[in-house]
Design an enzyme around this catalytic site. Structure first.
Site, short mmCIF file in Angstrom:
data_model
loop_
_atom_site.label_atom_id
_atom_site.label_comp_id
_atom_site.label_asym_id
_atom_site.label_seq_id
_atom_site.Cartn_x
_atom_site.Cartn_y
_atom_site.Cartn_z
N ALA A 251 0.77 -0.97 -0.31
CA ALA A 251 0.27 0.25 -0.23
C ALA A 251 1.15 1.42 0.15
CB ALA A 251 -1.23 -0.27 0.99
N ALA A 252 2.61 1.47 -0.12
CA ALA A 252 2.77 2.28 -0.08
C ALA A 252 2.15 2.94 -1.27
CB ALA A 252 4.25 2.12 -0.28
N GLY A 253 2.55 2.17 -2.56
CA GLY A 253 2.31 3.84 -3.96
C GLY A 253 0.34 3.80 -3.66
N ASP A 254 -0.57 3.65 -2.99
CA ASP A 254 -1.54 3.67 -2.59
C ASP A 254 -1.32 4.73 -1.64
OD1 ASP A 254 -2.55 1.76 -3.66
OD2 ASP A 254 -2.73 0.17 -2.31
O1 RIB Z 1 -1.76 -2.00 -3.25
C1 RIB Z 1 -2.21 -3.42 -2.61
C2 RIB Z 1 -3.37 -3.78 -1.98
O2 RIB Z 1 -3.03 -4.75 -4.01
C3 RIB Z 1 -3.49 -5.09 -1.21
O3 RIB Z 1 -3.98 -4.12 -0.21
C4 RIB Z 1 -4.31 -5.69 -1.81
O4 RIB Z 1 -5.05 -6.05 -1.64
C5 RIB Z 1 -4.08 -5.65 -3.50
O5 RIB Z 1 -4.76 -5.51 -3.41
#
Ligand code: RIB
Length: 303
Positions: A251-254
């Site tokens: 989730a770093a990119g998110d």
């Molecule tokens: O970017 C991370 C996410 O990728 C995770 O939370 C997982 O659910 C996948 O979708």
């Protein structure tokens, strides 16, 4: 007050194992721990934008199981508008099977579940959310027809449009590019989209140039420890990454995408927004899990 950021995308329950290393094909490894964590690229980006100062609405689908309810509650807890998170009967909620190794790298298998039911019609039903927003974010964990509808509709409404092309397997339909203000791929996604190798700042510049030529407004390639490369018609700019001790990069990119979007809707310039997204993402990699790792506004050192 209406949401200024709308995220159209996935919600997953992450089933996370930590192990010394990632398993090889055919191998059984003993894991060190197991946790279930709220995730999904769409939901993670929604949480990041909400924690970092945006007013956020999510458009997505979950199944009729306990995971779906838990994921909705996690978003509601962040004050994210979930009127457009639809529960689909007879289907399971999306899941991601994640292994994180001792060097903090991960391998992920996703099963779409309810995310596969997010049709263009489902987004059309909540057109009023797009209408009221300033900025719309998509990823690629929901059907391509839905992403295409959202990008084009948001563009037609004059909204700022972000596509995080993750996960990607190959080039995008060329007619999507002119609807995108900010394309935010990582290295491997930039390589898949451009058809060019991306393994350094120099090769990232060449790939970014190719993506600009396809018609996208601006490109931000996230390069992990090497920071990020911003590219637009005026040229390129490198943003070095803050130095941190990484524990888990999930989730770093998110977090970067959500933080960047939140900064933009709060009126920051795009360069400041990139540095802000980087500071938030740097904090997230020092913590385990997807949504639990995403920092709040007061934790992020303002660039
Ligand atoms: O970017 C991370 C996410 O990728 C995770 O939370 C997982 O659910 C996948 O979708």
């Amino acid at each position: 007050m209406a949401a200024n950021v709308v995220v159209v995308g996935s919600l997953n329950m992450d089933l996370v194992t930590r192990a010394e290393r990632l398993p090889r094909p055919g191998e059984t490894l003993a894991g060190e721990s197991f946790t279930t964590v709220a995730g999904g690229k769409g939901a993670n980006q929604a949480v990041a934008a909400a924690r970092l100062g945006g007013r956020v609405a999510m458009i997505g689908c979950v199944g009729d199981d306990a995971y779906g309810e838990q994921l909705r509650q996690a978003l509601e807890h962040e004050r994210i508008d979930c009127q457009a998170v639809t529960r689909i009967e007879g289907i399971s909620t999306g899941v991601a099977l994640i292994v994180v190794d001792a060097s903090s790298q991960n391998a992920i298998v996703i099963v779409a579940g309810g995310n596969g039911s997010l049709t263009p019609e489902a987004v059309m039903r909540f057109d009023s959310l797009l209408l009221a927003a300033d900025l719309v974010i998509c990823q690629l964990e929901v059907p391509p027809a839905t992403v295409e509808h959202t990008l084009k509709r948001a563009r037609a409404l004059g909204k700022t449009v972000i596509l995080n092309p993750a996960p990607v397997t190959g080039p995008l339909p060329v007619d999507w590019y002119s609807s995108i203000d900010y394309l935010i791929p990582n290295e491997s996604e930039a390589a898949a989209l451009s058809g060019l190798p991306v393994d350094s700042l120099e090769t990232a510049r060449v790939a970014a140039q190719r993506l600009l030529e396809l018609g996208v407004g601006k490109v931000i390639i996230t390069l992990g420890e090497q920071g990020a490369l911003f590219a637009d018609a005026q040229g390129f700019e490198h943003f070095p990454a803050p130095r941190v001790q990484a524990l888990d990069t999930t989730a770093a990119g998110d977090t970067f995408v959500g933080g960047f979007a939140a900064a933009l809707v709060q009126g920051r310039g795009e360069r400041e927004a990139i540095a802000f997204g980087q500071a938030a993402a740097a904090l997230s990699v020092t913590r385990a899990g997807a949504q639990p790792s995403i920092p709040f506004l007061d934790e992020v050192r303002q660039p």
